[in-house]
Design an enzyme around this catalytic site. Structure first.
Site, PDB file in Angstrom:
ATOM      1  N   ASP A  12       0.851  -1.183   0.000  1.00 26.36           N
ATOM      2  CA  ASP A  12       0.000   0.000   0.000  1.00 26.36           C
ATOM      3  C   ASP A  12       0.893   1.242   0.000  1.00 26.36           C
ATOM      4  OD1 ASP A  12      -3.258   0.228   0.687  1.00 26.36           O
ATOM      5  OD2 ASP A  12      -2.100   2.075   0.910  1.00 26.36           O
ATOM      6  N   THR A  34     -12.386  -1.794 -10.563  1.00 23.74           N
ATOM      7  CA  THR A  34     -13.439  -1.486 -11.532  1.00 23.74           C
ATOM      8  C   THR A  34     -12.912  -0.447 -12.519  1.00 23.74           C
ATOM      9  OG1 THR A  34     -15.022  -1.861  -9.780  1.00 23.74           O
ATOM     10  CG2 THR A  34     -15.831  -0.739 -11.732  1.00 23.74           C
ATOM     11  N   LYS A  89     -18.801  -6.280 -15.067  1.00 23.35           N
ATOM     12  CA  LYS A  89     -18.773  -5.591 -13.774  1.00 23.35           C
ATOM     13  C   LYS A  89     -19.588  -4.291 -13.828  1.00 23.35           C
ATOM     14  CE  LYS A  89     -17.648  -3.870  -9.897  1.00 23.35           C
ATOM     15  NZ  LYS A  89     -17.742  -4.403  -8.568  1.00 23.35           N
ATOM     16  N   ASN A 147     -23.491  -3.233 -11.788  1.00 17.63           N
ATOM     17  CA  ASN A 147     -23.770  -2.103 -10.904  1.00 17.63           C
ATOM     18  C   ASN A 147     -24.699  -1.080 -11.553  1.00 17.63           C
ATOM     19  OD1 ASN A 147     -22.409  -3.211  -8.805  1.00 17.63           O
ATOM     20  ND2 ASN A 147     -20.625  -1.862  -8.901  1.00 17.63           N
ATOM     21  N   GLY A 165     -25.448   5.524  -2.511  1.00 14.71           N
ATOM     22  CA  GLY A 165     -24.104   5.932  -2.115  1.00 14.71           C
ATOM     23  C   GLY A 165     -23.099   4.822  -2.280  1.00 14.71           C
ATOM     24  N   CYS A 173     -19.208   2.333  -5.328  1.00 20.38           N
ATOM     25  CA  CYS A 173     -19.387   1.440  -6.484  1.00 20.38           C
ATOM     26  C   CYS A 173     -20.557   1.874  -7.351  1.00 20.38           C
ATOM     27  CB  CYS A 173     -19.628   0.017  -6.000  1.00 20.38           C
ATOM     28  SG  CYS A 173     -18.370  -0.535  -4.849  1.00 20.38           S
ATOM     29  N   LYS A 195     -25.051   2.815   3.654  1.00 23.91           N
ATOM     30  CA  LYS A 195     -26.103   1.790   3.706  1.00 23.91           C
ATOM     31  C   LYS A 195     -26.073   1.117   5.082  1.00 23.91           C
ATOM     32  CE  LYS A 195     -23.859  -2.283   1.802  1.00 23.91           C
ATOM     33  NZ  LYS A 195     -23.997  -3.344   0.829  1.00 23.91           N
ATOM     34  N   ARG A 232     -18.481   6.943   2.379  1.00 22.20           N
ATOM     35  CA  ARG A 232     -18.147   7.445   1.044  1.00 22.20           C
ATOM     36  C   ARG A 232     -19.391   7.617   0.172  1.00 22.20           C
ATOM     37  NH1 ARG A 232     -13.473   3.492  -0.771  1.00 22.20           N
ATOM     38  NH2 ARG A 232     -14.761   2.059   0.399  1.00 22.20           N
TER      39      ARG A 232
HETATM   40  N1  SAJ Z   1     -29.906   0.972  -2.189  1.00 23.54           N
HETATM   41  C1  SAJ Z   1     -31.185   1.493  -2.293  1.00 23.54           C
HETATM   42  N2  SAJ Z   1     -32.224   0.630  -2.534  1.00 23.54           N
HETATM   43  C2  SAJ Z   1     -32.016  -0.713  -2.660  1.00 23.54           C
HETATM   44  C3  SAJ Z   1     -30.715  -1.230  -2.563  1.00 23.54           C
HETATM   45  C4  SAJ Z   1     -29.670  -0.365  -2.324  1.00 23.54           C
HETATM   46  O1  SAJ Z   1     -31.406   2.712  -2.185  1.00 23.54           O
HETATM   47  O2  SAJ Z   1     -33.011  -1.431  -2.859  1.00 23.54           O
HETATM   48  C5  SAJ Z   1     -28.774   1.886  -1.935  1.00 23.54           C
HETATM   49  C6  SAJ Z   1     -27.987   1.565  -0.664  1.00 23.54           C
HETATM   50  O3  SAJ Z   1     -28.582   2.135   0.473  1.00 23.54           O
HETATM   51  C7  SAJ Z   1     -26.641   2.154  -0.990  1.00 23.54           C
HETATM   52  C8  SAJ Z   1     -26.510   1.914  -2.495  1.00 23.54           C
HETATM   53  O4  SAJ Z   1     -27.822   1.706  -2.970  1.00 23.54           O
HETATM   54  O5  SAJ Z   1     -26.613   3.551  -0.743  1.00 23.54           O
HETATM   55  C9  SAJ Z   1     -25.643   0.748  -2.894  1.00 23.54           C
HETATM   56  O6  SAJ Z   1     -25.830  -0.344  -2.006  1.00 23.54           O
HETATM   57  P1  SAJ Z   1     -25.848  -1.870  -2.480  1.00 23.54           P
HETATM   58  O7  SAJ Z   1     -26.013  -2.706  -1.277  1.00 23.54           O
HETATM   59  O8  SAJ Z   1     -26.834  -2.059  -3.567  1.00 23.54           O
HETATM   60  O9  SAJ Z   1     -24.446  -2.096  -3.180  1.00 23.54           O
HETATM   61  P2  SAJ Z   1     -22.910  -1.813  -2.740  1.00 23.54           P
HETATM   62  O10 SAJ Z   1     -22.494  -0.528  -3.357  1.00 23.54           O
HETATM   63  O11 SAJ Z   1     -22.674  -2.012  -1.306  1.00 23.54           O
HETATM   64  O12 SAJ Z   1     -22.199  -3.047  -3.517  1.00 23.54           O
HETATM   65  C10 SAJ Z   1     -22.390  -3.188  -4.923  1.00 23.54           C
HETATM   66  C11 SAJ Z   1     -22.772  -4.643  -5.219  1.00 23.54           C
HETATM   67  N3  SAJ Z   1     -23.242  -4.743  -6.590  1.00 23.54           N
HETATM   68  C12 SAJ Z   1     -24.419  -5.323  -6.928  1.00 23.54           C
HETATM   69  O13 SAJ Z   1     -25.180  -5.756  -6.097  1.00 23.54           O
HETATM   70  C13 SAJ Z   1     -24.738  -5.419  -8.381  1.00 23.54           C
HETATM   71  C14 SAJ Z   1     -21.582  -5.545  -4.958  1.00 23.54           C
HETATM   72  O14 SAJ Z   1     -21.868  -6.885  -5.383  1.00 23.54           O
HETATM   73  C15 SAJ Z   1     -20.352  -5.030  -5.723  1.00 23.54           C
HETATM   74  O15 SAJ Z   1     -19.220  -5.824  -5.484  1.00 23.54           O
HETATM   75  C16 SAJ Z   1     -20.056  -3.626  -5.232  1.00 23.54           C
HETATM   76  O16 SAJ Z   1     -21.183  -2.808  -5.548  1.00 23.54           O
HETATM   77  C17 SAJ Z   1     -18.802  -3.122  -5.909  1.00 23.54           C
HETATM   78  O17 SAJ Z   1     -17.738  -3.144  -5.262  1.00 23.54           O
HETATM   79  O18 SAJ Z   1     -18.855  -2.781  -7.093  1.00 23.54           O
END
Ligand code: SAJ
Length: 426
Positions: free
Chosen positions: A33, A120, A205, A209, A256, A259, A317, A324
């Site tokens: 790192d 990514t 990927k 997302n 947020g 990703c 979340k 972030r």
């Molecule tokens: N969120 C909503 N409504 C929902 C689901 C999520 O408003 O129904 C919001 C969450 O509160 C949060 C944001 O979306 O602010 C993203 O949260 P998330 O749990 O959907 O995803 P991340 O960002 O924690 O992780 C995602 C994942 N991607 C997918 O599910 C397609 C994870 O598998 C990836 O590895 C990660 O991005 C990444 O590193 O790219």
């Protein structure tokens, strides 16, 4: 192909669990790192990231001597680049960390090595950015060394489990590169390992997302429509989702994290003329905090100046400590700009500072003298909160729940005036 030593560049949310997992499987791992603070704390066996199960994994890996942490790469059979790819002000991908990591590998790259990019990245980054850098070594990608793009797809909060259980994509610059990466990840991945080419893996990927972002955007728009027409969005979604081919996601205060709120821009910036839907969805989700603040303003007679608001939750979340790109942070900033006096309680991180905001170490301190309680993140302790409990620590009876964490009936019975996102009373 057999691997005995591995060098992981970037010891963040992905690199650190990956390096520790390889070490746990008996591999000799050099973790690299550029942040000396991170290097020092890891050398002492202290994980700088909060993720369930990670602390123990890191302690074991460092304690066993199989994970050595330093600020420069060392020779190894395989290199994994897991550095961040944030975006610039104009939302285009900032590849400077990927470029720097690839450059740092050049002096130690040897014939027969495997290099994997996990960060990514926009389509064609492996071919157009990483190949030319690594070939400065005098070795040819696909001929003298293997090169593969293999995105991480783990969910924060579930990283350790998903790292091994999720299906893994390995996209090689040639077939032998993909096969080499399959052999490497096969040492700990129990999910399916799918072989493809590098650019397809990059697209996969970003598509995943982006798909999720667009589906959250439509849920957010549905919640706005529900408020306008006097419908409870949570009931409506629950009914719609009984259709066998419908799965509407949850509306909320916005999207947020590093990703989903970032990655779709990589596609939009790479091809703006053919991505209007992706761009619009991004804007819909980015605007969602404004809708929350408008609701709060309306609840406070149209003027937020001097109004005392207790915010519960700041993470991007539930049940993570990561702030972030958090929509909750944006909402707090908007409230402060509008003149409100804001105190914030974030149970996963009581050490943050935000300009103009009072950091409360406990729920009781946050709500003690507030006029309105604003729930922005569905952390487990908030979901378990009982009306009787809150009633004893605040005189306020006004609540706005942006994440549908609170059951309306008991709160109404206890004398609270509970408002919810996507459910206005007209
Ligand atoms: N969120 C909503 N409504 C929902 C689901 C999520 O408003 O129904 C919001 C969450 O509160 C949060 C944001 O979306 O602010 C993203 O949260 P998330 O749990 O959907 O995803 P991340 O960002 O924690 O992780 C995602 C994942 N991607 C997918 O599910 C397609 C994870 O598998 C990836 O590895 C990660 O991005 C990444 O590193 O790219």
């Amino acid at each position: 192909m057999k691997f005995e030593s591995i060098c992981v560049l970037g010891l963040g949310y992905i690199g650190l669990p990956t390096a520790s997992t390889f070490a746990a499987r008996g591999m000799r791992v050099t973790g690299v790192d550029v942040n000396m603070e991170v290097v020092r704390s890891l050398q002492n066996g202290q994980a700088h990231i909060h993720e369930p199960g990670l602390r123990e994994l890191v302690q074991q890996a460092v304690g066993s001597g199989r994970l050595v942490v330093q600020d420069k790469p060392a020779e190894a059979d395989a290199f994994i680049i897991a550095v961040p790819t944030p975006f610039h002000e104009d939302k285009s991908a900032d590849l400077s960390a990927v470029v720097a990591a690839a450059e740092s590998i050049v002096p130690v790259l040897r014939r027969g090595n495997l290099v994997v990019l996990e960060s990514t990245s926009p389509p064609r980054t492996t071919l157009d950015v990483v190949v030319p850098i690594l070939e400065r070594s005098g070795l040819k990608a696909g001929q003298d060394f293997h090169l593969t793009y293999s995105p991480e797809r783990v969910l924060p909060g579930q990283i350790i489990r998903e790292l091994s259980q999720n299906a893994r994509v390995v996209g090689g610059v040639d077939r032998a590169s993909a096969e080499a990466a399959r052999d490497l990840y096969g040492t700990f991945v129990t999910g399916e390992i799918v072989l493809t080419d590098a650019t397809t893996a990059e697209m996969v990927k970003l598509m995943e997302n982006t798909y999720r972002d667009i589906n959250i955007a439509i849920a957010n728009e549905f919640s706005r429509l529900a408020e306008r027409f006097g419908v409870d969005i949570w009931e409506a979604i629950d009914i719609a989702n009984r259709h066998p081919r419908v799965k509407i996601l949850n509306p909320g205060p916005g999207v947020g994290g590093h990703c989903i709120s970032v990655d779709p821009w990589f596609l939009v910036k790479a091809a703006p003329d053919i991505t209007p839907l992706i761009e619009t969805a991004r804007r819909v989700n980015d605007d969602q905090p404004l809708f929350v603040v408008d609701r709060i303003r309306a609840m406070m007679d149209g003027d937020l100046r001097g109004r005392r608001i207790a915010v519960l939750g700041l993470a991007f979340k539930p049940d993570v400590d990561d702030l972030r790109e958090s929509p909750a942070v944006k909402i707090v900033e908007l409230l402060v700009q509008a003149g409100a006096q804001v105190s914030v309680f974030e149970p996963m991180d009581d050490d943050f500072t935000l300009p103009g905001v009072r950091t409360a170490k406990t729920l009781a301190v946050a709500v003690a003298d507030c006029e309105l309680v604003l729930l922005l993140v569905g952390h487990a302790p908030f979901r378990k909160l009982l009306p009787g409990e809150l009633a004893t620590i605040t005189t306020s009876r006004l609540i706005f729940d942006a994440v549908n964490a609170l059951e309306p009936q008991p709160w109404a019975h206890a004398g609270f005036d509970l408002h919810r996102l996507g459910a206005s009373r007209i």
